[in-house]
Design a protein around this motif. Sequence first.
Motif, PDB file in Angstrom:
ATOM      1  N   UNK A 184       0.832  -1.203   0.000  1.00  0.00           N
ATOM      2  CA  UNK A 184       0.000   0.000   0.000  1.00  0.00           C
ATOM      3  C   UNK A 184       0.868   1.255   0.000  1.00  0.00           C
ATOM      4  N   UNK A 185       1.896   1.280   0.844  1.00  0.00           N
ATOM      5  CA  UNK A 185       2.751   2.456   0.917  1.00  0.00           C
ATOM      6  C   UNK A 185       3.571   2.648  -0.359  1.00  0.00           C
ATOM      7  N   UNK A 186       3.998   1.551  -0.968  1.00  0.00           N
ATOM      8  CA  UNK A 186       4.733   1.680  -2.219  1.00  0.00           C
ATOM      9  C   UNK A 186       3.836   2.240  -3.310  1.00  0.00           C
ATOM     10  N   UNK A 245       3.563   5.913  -2.704  1.00  0.00           N
ATOM     11  CA  UNK A 245       4.810   6.560  -3.118  1.00  0.00           C
ATOM     12  C   UNK A 245       4.870   6.675  -4.643  1.00  0.00           C
ATOM     13  N   UNK A 246       4.513   5.625  -5.339  1.00  0.00           N
ATOM     14  CA  UNK A 246       4.543   5.658  -6.803  1.00  0.00           C
ATOM     15  C   UNK A 246       3.543   6.670  -7.356  1.00  0.00           C
ATOM     16  N   UNK A 261       4.366  13.995  -2.312  1.00  0.00           N
ATOM     17  CA  UNK A 261       3.371  14.005  -1.233  1.00  0.00           C
ATOM     18  C   UNK A 261       3.716  12.973  -0.174  1.00  0.00           C
ATOM     19  N   UNK A 262       4.158  11.788  -0.599  1.00  0.00           N
ATOM     20  CA  UNK A 262       4.530  10.744   0.355  1.00  0.00           C
ATOM     21  C   UNK A 262       5.658  11.235   1.260  1.00  0.00           C
ATOM     22  N   UNK A 297      14.604   6.144   0.293  1.00  0.00           N
ATOM     23  CA  UNK A 297      15.796   6.115  -0.566  1.00  0.00           C
ATOM     24  C   UNK A 297      15.999   4.801  -1.317  1.00  0.00           C
ATOM     25  N   UNK A 298      15.446   3.700  -0.800  1.00  0.00           N
ATOM     26  CA  UNK A 298      15.677   2.392  -1.424  1.00  0.00           C
ATOM     27  C   UNK A 298      14.373   1.756  -1.910  1.00  0.00           C
ATOM     28  N   UNK A 299      13.323   2.556  -2.014  1.00  0.00           N
ATOM     29  CA  UNK A 299      12.012   2.007  -2.367  1.00  0.00           C
ATOM     30  C   UNK A 299      12.054   1.175  -3.645  1.00  0.00           C
TER      31      UNK A 299
END
Length: 211
Positions: free
Chosen positions: A97-99, A102-103, A108-109, A174-176
Amino acid sequence: MARPQTDLDAGRQRLIELAISLIEERGSSAMTIAEIAARAGMSPASLYRYFESKEALIEAVAGQWFQPKIEIMEEVVASDLPPRRKMYEFFARRFALMKAEWEADPVAFATYIEIGRENFDIIRSYVDLGDHYLSEIIGEAMAEGHFEGLSVDEALSLINQMVSVYVNFGAMIPVMHRLTTDKLARIIDAVFDGLSAVDRGAKAVSGLRAA
């Protein structure tokens, strides 16, 4: 005459949505009572009828952001899945969900993460809630013989460190692009297959000299 509760709830929700819109457009520094009140077409004094302080409004915004994550945790913990699969789903569903968030809007994330960092005392309860639910899963796993020799709190601390990059919002960004649920599944398998209080040699290695 007192304002009906439904009107109060609707007014609060409108202000939350205006605050979210402002944050996503202009960043956390733009989230002031005066600016939100202006967007709502009311005076700051009128806004305080709905939220007693800026902190109360931030808490409401955080509550809306965290709510889908809480629902995931509650659904997984209440499920009949075995502990290993339950722990994986507990982390993987929230990470997915968080990825996706972010995408959809990485700026905003990142802004929400910064607000959380600046107001950690406000969001601490959500972190504690996650630890509470994870402890329940750990307890179920221990009942099946996993995590030998560790207390629930010790296992909780170690597991949180092992999966930190999948739940620590700031460390995640940084590593998403390198994080995947497949990698997370391997980490959870390693947790269940190897985590215990038993010393298997890592501490007992001899012959090393300090540089």
